[in-house]
Write a protein that holds these residues in place. Structure first.
Motif, PDB file in Angstrom:
ATOM      1  N   PRO A  12     -43.032  45.487  38.529  1.00  0.00           N
ATOM      2  CA  PRO A  12     -41.807  45.318  37.725  1.00  0.00           C
ATOM      3  C   PRO A  12     -40.578  44.847  38.510  1.00  0.00           C
ATOM      4  O   PRO A  12     -39.814  44.028  37.997  1.00  0.00           O
ATOM      5  CB  PRO A  12     -41.573  46.713  37.131  1.00  0.00           C
ATOM      6  CG  PRO A  12     -42.931  47.328  37.093  1.00  0.00           C
ATOM      7  CD  PRO A  12     -43.643  46.805  38.309  1.00  0.00           C
ATOM      8  N   THR A  13     -40.380  45.325  39.732  1.00  0.00           N
ATOM      9  CA  THR A  13     -39.201  44.917  40.506  1.00  0.00           C
ATOM     10  C   THR A  13     -39.229  43.430  40.804  1.00  0.00           C
ATOM     11  O   THR A  13     -38.256  42.714  40.548  1.00  0.00           O
ATOM     12  CB  THR A  13     -39.102  45.708  41.829  1.00  0.00           C
ATOM     13  OG1 THR A  13     -38.968  47.093  41.527  1.00  0.00           O
ATOM     14  CG2 THR A  13     -37.922  45.243  42.662  1.00  0.00           C
ATOM     15  N   VAL A  14     -40.338  42.954  41.331  1.00  0.00           N
ATOM     16  CA  VAL A  14     -40.403  41.535  41.679  1.00  0.00           C
ATOM     17  C   VAL A  14     -40.576  40.658  40.445  1.00  0.00           C
ATOM     18  O   VAL A  14     -40.162  39.508  40.448  1.00  0.00           O
ATOM     19  CB  VAL A  14     -41.483  41.233  42.746  1.00  0.00           C
ATOM     20  CG1 VAL A  14     -41.148  41.906  44.050  1.00  0.00           C
ATOM     21  CG2 VAL A  14     -42.868  41.617  42.293  1.00  0.00           C
ATOM     22  N   TYR A  15     -41.136  41.218  39.381  1.00  0.00           N
ATOM     23  CA  TYR A  15     -41.244  40.447  38.140  1.00  0.00           C
ATOM     24  C   TYR A  15     -39.846  40.141  37.607  1.00  0.00           C
ATOM     25  O   TYR A  15     -39.569  39.001  37.199  1.00  0.00           O
ATOM     26  CB  TYR A  15     -42.078  41.200  37.106  1.00  0.00           C
ATOM     27  CG  TYR A  15     -42.353  40.382  35.871  1.00  0.00           C
ATOM     28  CD1 TYR A  15     -43.381  39.438  35.871  1.00  0.00           C
ATOM     29  CD2 TYR A  15     -41.583  40.523  34.732  1.00  0.00           C
ATOM     30  CE1 TYR A  15     -43.635  38.667  34.745  1.00  0.00           C
ATOM     31  CE2 TYR A  15     -41.827  39.745  33.604  1.00  0.00           C
ATOM     32  CZ  TYR A  15     -42.853  38.831  33.614  1.00  0.00           C
ATOM     33  OH  TYR A  15     -43.096  38.054  32.508  1.00  0.00           O
ATOM     34  N   ALA A  16     -38.958  41.124  37.634  1.00  0.00           N
ATOM     35  CA  ALA A  16     -37.571  40.900  37.188  1.00  0.00           C
ATOM     36  C   ALA A  16     -36.896  39.846  38.056  1.00  0.00           C
ATOM     37  O   ALA A  16     -36.185  38.971  37.549  1.00  0.00           O
ATOM     38  CB  ALA A  16     -36.787  42.210  37.227  1.00  0.00           C
ATOM     39  N   MET A  17     -37.125  39.916  39.360  1.00  0.00           N
ATOM     40  CA  MET A  17     -36.562  38.927  40.290  1.00  0.00           C
ATOM     41  C   MET A  17     -37.105  37.536  39.961  1.00  0.00           C
ATOM     42  O   MET A  17     -36.355  36.557  39.879  1.00  0.00           O
ATOM     43  CB  MET A  17     -36.915  39.309  41.720  1.00  0.00           C
ATOM     44  CG  MET A  17     -36.518  38.303  42.760  1.00  0.00           C
ATOM     45  SD  MET A  17     -37.142  38.838  44.384  1.00  0.00           S
ATOM     46  CE  MET A  17     -36.832  37.380  45.342  1.00  0.00           C
ATOM     47  N   ALA A  18     -38.415  37.444  39.772  1.00  0.00           N
ATOM     48  CA  ALA A  18     -39.049  36.150  39.506  1.00  0.00           C
ATOM     49  C   ALA A  18     -38.566  35.548  38.186  1.00  0.00           C
ATOM     50  O   ALA A  18     -38.342  34.342  38.094  1.00  0.00           O
ATOM     51  CB  ALA A  18     -40.566  36.303  39.497  1.00  0.00           C
TER      52      ALA A  18
END
Length: 139
Positions: free
Chosen positions: A90-96
């Motif tokens: 979820p953290t990197v998905y939001a960033m991406a």
């Protein structure tokens, strides 16, 4: 945050890996090194592995400046650049997703977010099922 890139010249592909806390300044430095590399070419597909990112800087103005700089390098007037962001949590998905939206003003760049390595590779036309396999076959 280290940012590394490997140009897989025979595949027309660049593998980019981020680890740690993602900062725009470090992305800019790594992109500058890529842009100066003799194997850098417009239209190279980009595989951006964000699986090692622990957090990211939310400096949106600087992010948009960085994307504009990248678009200049990616665009030769005749090609599009396809970018697949691998964002498994979820953290990197939001960033991406944020990065993906930042490309909207640049029609020469098509970016997509994937949560599975095999899907990201397939999107870029690569037959491997994992990044390790891709890098092993192209080293």
């Amino acid at each position: 945050m280290p940012v590394t890139f490997h140009i897989l010249k025979s595949r027309g592909l660049v593998y980019v890996r981020y680890t740690g806390f993602a900062r725009v300044e470090e992305s800019l430095r790594a992109f500058g090194a890529y842009a100066q590399h003799p194997d850098c070419r417009p239209g190279q597909k980009q595989l951006v592995d964000l699986s090692g990112v622990t957090g990211f800087e939310r400096n949106y103005a600087e992010l948009f400046k960085l994307q504009a700089l990248k678009a200049e390098v990616f665009n030769d007037g005749a090609t599009q650049t396809l970018i697949a962001y691998y964002a498994p949590d979820p953290t990197v998905y939001a960033m991406a997703r944020l990065i993906e939206r930042s490309w909207e003003p640049f029609p020469s760049v098509v970016s997509l977010v994937q949560q599975d390595e095999a899907d990201a590779l397939a999107l870029l036309g690569q037959p491997e099922k994992s990044f390790a396999e891709l890098l092993e076959r192209t080293s």
